[in-house]
Design a protein around this motif. Structure first.
Motif, PDB file in Angstrom:
ATOM      1  N   PHE A   1       4.081 -48.324 101.031  1.00 26.94           N
ATOM      2  CA  PHE A   1       4.730 -49.617 101.234  1.00 26.94           C
ATOM      3  C   PHE A   1       4.269 -50.272 102.541  1.00 26.94           C
ATOM      4  O   PHE A   1       3.936 -51.457 102.582  1.00 26.94           O
ATOM      5  CB  PHE A   1       6.249 -49.446 101.289  1.00 26.94           C
ATOM      6  CG  PHE A   1       6.903 -49.199  99.957  1.00 26.94           C
ATOM      7  CD1 PHE A   1       6.165 -49.006  98.808  1.00 26.94           C
ATOM      8  CD2 PHE A   1       8.281 -49.149  99.862  1.00 26.94           C
ATOM      9  CE1 PHE A   1       6.772 -48.776  97.591  1.00 26.94           C
ATOM     10  CE2 PHE A   1       8.902 -48.923  98.649  1.00 26.94           C
ATOM     11  CZ  PHE A   1       8.146 -48.731  97.509  1.00 26.94           C
TER      12      PHE A   1
ATOM     13  N   ILE B   1       8.265 -51.015  89.827  1.00 27.76           N
ATOM     14  CA  ILE B   1       9.091 -51.395  88.684  1.00 27.76           C
ATOM     15  C   ILE B   1       9.414 -50.182  87.809  1.00 27.76           C
ATOM     16  O   ILE B   1       8.693 -49.187  87.797  1.00 27.76           O
ATOM     17  CB  ILE B   1       8.418 -52.491  87.843  1.00 27.76           C
ATOM     18  CG1 ILE B   1       7.059 -52.024  87.302  1.00 27.76           C
ATOM     19  CG2 ILE B   1       8.251 -53.766  88.663  1.00 27.76           C
ATOM     20  CD1 ILE B   1       6.409 -53.018  86.349  1.00 27.76           C
TER      21      ILE B   1
ATOM     22  N   VAL C   1       2.839 -55.444  92.110  1.00 24.93           N
ATOM     23  CA  VAL C   1       3.611 -54.540  91.255  1.00 24.93           C
ATOM     24  C   VAL C   1       2.948 -53.166  91.232  1.00 24.93           C
ATOM     25  O   VAL C   1       1.734 -53.052  91.035  1.00 24.93           O
ATOM     26  CB  VAL C   1       3.721 -55.105  89.823  1.00 24.93           C
ATOM     27  CG1 VAL C   1       4.219 -54.037  88.855  1.00 24.93           C
ATOM     28  CG2 VAL C   1       4.657 -56.311  89.805  1.00 24.93           C
TER      29      VAL C   1
ATOM     30  N   ASP D   1       6.454 -53.897  94.712  1.00 29.60           N
ATOM     31  CA  ASP D   1       7.611 -53.870  93.814  1.00 29.60           C
ATOM     32  C   ASP D   1       7.391 -52.738  92.813  1.00 29.60           C
ATOM     33  O   ASP D   1       6.610 -52.879  91.872  1.00 29.60           O
ATOM     34  CB  ASP D   1       7.709 -55.223  93.100  1.00 29.60           C
ATOM     35  CG  ASP D   1       8.984 -55.375  92.306  1.00 29.60           C
ATOM     36  OD1 ASP D   1       9.789 -54.419  92.301  1.00 29.60           O
ATOM     37  OD2 ASP D   1       9.178 -56.437  91.690  1.00 29.60           O
TER      38      ASP D   1
ATOM     39  N   GLU E   1      10.933 -52.405  82.858  1.00 30.05           N
ATOM     40  CA  GLU E   1      10.339 -53.667  83.280  1.00 30.05           C
ATOM     41  C   GLU E   1       8.836 -53.669  83.025  1.00 30.05           C
ATOM     42  O   GLU E   1       8.253 -54.700  82.668  1.00 30.05           O
ATOM     43  CB  GLU E   1      10.609 -53.959  84.751  1.00 30.05           C
ATOM     44  CG  GLU E   1      10.120 -55.351  85.150  1.00 30.05           C
ATOM     45  CD  GLU E   1      10.505 -55.778  86.546  1.00 30.05           C
ATOM     46  OE1 GLU E   1      10.138 -56.912  86.925  1.00 30.05           O
ATOM     47  OE2 GLU E   1      11.163 -54.993  87.255  1.00 30.05           O
TER      48      GLU E   1
ATOM     49  N   ARG F   1       2.899 -61.436  94.051  1.00 27.01           N
ATOM     50  CA  ARG F   1       3.697 -60.255  93.707  1.00 27.01           C
ATOM     51  C   ARG F   1       2.765 -59.063  93.539  1.00 27.01           C
ATOM     52  O   ARG F   1       1.755 -59.150  92.837  1.00 27.01           O
ATOM     53  CB  ARG F   1       4.495 -60.476  92.420  1.00 27.01           C
ATOM     54  CG  ARG F   1       5.485 -59.346  92.131  1.00 27.01           C
ATOM     55  CD  ARG F   1       6.230 -59.558  90.830  1.00 27.01           C
ATOM     56  NE  ARG F   1       7.261 -58.535  90.624  1.00 27.01           N
ATOM     57  CZ  ARG F   1       7.911 -58.342  89.478  1.00 27.01           C
ATOM     58  NH1 ARG F   1       7.650 -59.117  88.433  1.00 27.01           N
ATOM     59  NH2 ARG F   1       8.817 -57.394  89.376  1.00 27.01           N
TER      60      ARG F   1
END
Length: 312
Positions: free
Chosen positions: A93, A107, A78, A105, A111, A76
């Motif tokens: 991205f 957030i 983040v 991701d 979060e 992942r």
């Protein structure tokens, strides 16, 4: 389960490869930190600078090679404060996806607060709560209150990079610049106190690079020693004295500190001001309520929270 967690903030890009079992116990296999300053100029321009993207992509390529050696089951990536509102984040991205095969991701502040709380409080006894976790980043600072779960959280639009670019973008800031920075911090704290009950805290946990770097100075370390910093207890007076000293130093003096990461030299003074103002405000609120506050510094933070959350 073996996981690879990437935390891309305004100032740094970090990697944690770890094995996490079904109880949430984590064995760290590899941890890396590089200063990429992705958020360079974002507060003023609203977009990532080409050179900031290239620095970030270069480190991501390095991390991809490192992670592949451990064959993680889940990955992942983040991205936090700097990535939320930029105009050209599709370019970011696409670059990360081309390297890692996963889309970043981005957030929310909520979060980010949850993951920071999860990482900072892992393994801590609930008897020492409620905890107030402060995650002091380059672009934003989160305050998260809770014991087992998050009870309240707020994300403040102040961080070491953002505050430096707004108010303290000189080698040694003058009195007017410092006052402007302090006013900015206090304004955000006033709003934060309407969301999070600062007086409810019993243990204040400070996380992230600004906090750990100031703590290295408080401890008088001759190098950055993660094992000495983790779990250290500090006082408001010690934090304020260290922040004051950094504000008065020129760049060469800050760079010469044996525990100072080169990528933090230009922004550590502003970060120190944030740390000092927040911890003083919380301590004042707790004392006014007739209680005492323990101030602890943690080397486990949002990166650890990402890994734990990824394995759950």
């Amino acid at each position: 389960m073996r996981v690879a967690a990437f935390d891309c903030g305004t100032n740094s890009l970090r990697l944690l490869v770890a094995d996490v079992d079904e109880t949430g116990a984590m064995i760290e296999l590899r941890r890396e930190t590089r200063i990429v300053r992705l958020g360079q100029g974002v507060d003023a321009t609203g977009e990532f600078a080409p050179e900031a993207l290239e620095r970030t992509f270069a480190v991501t390529r390095e991390y991809a090679e490192i992670a592949s050696e451990y064959a993680p089951e889940r990955i992942r990536f983040v991205a936090t404060s700097a990535s939320r509102d930029v105009k050209n984040r599709d370019e970011f991205f696409a670059g990360i996806f081309a390297i890692l095969g996963v889309v970043p991701d981005v957030i929310s502040g909520d979060e980010e607060a949850h993951l920071s709380f999860l990482g900072a409080t892992a393994g801590r006894s609930a008897e020492t709560g409620p905890f107030l976790v402060m995650d002091l980043g380059g672009g934003s600072t989160e305050l998260v209150l809770g014991t087992g779960e998050v009870d309240a959280a707020v994300s403040m639009d102040i961080g070491s990079v953002r505050l430096t670019e707004r108010h303290m973008n000189t080698e040694v800031p003058d009195g007017d610049q410092i006052r402007a920075a302090v006013t900015d911090i206090d304004t955000h704290l006033d709003r934060a106190a309407e969301v999070v009950d600062l007086a409810a805290a019993r243990t204040f946990i400070g996380v992230a690079g600004t906090v750990t770097t100031l703590t290295a100075g408080i401890l008088g370390l001759d190098s950055y020693q993660r094992e000495r910093i983790h779990g250290a207890q500090v006082t408001v007076a010690e934090v304020e004295a260290q922040a004051d000293a950094l504000v008065q130093m020129d760049r060469a003096a800050r760079a010469a500190l044996p525990y100072m990461h080169p990528g933090r030299v230009d922004v550590i003074a502003a970060g120190g001001l944030i740390f000092a103002r927040v911890v003083a405000r919380v301590d004042e609120a707790v004392r006014a309520a007739g209680s005492d506050l323990t101030i602890v510094v943690s080397e486990t933070d949002i990166l650890d929270g990402i890994a734990l959350d990824l394995a759950s």
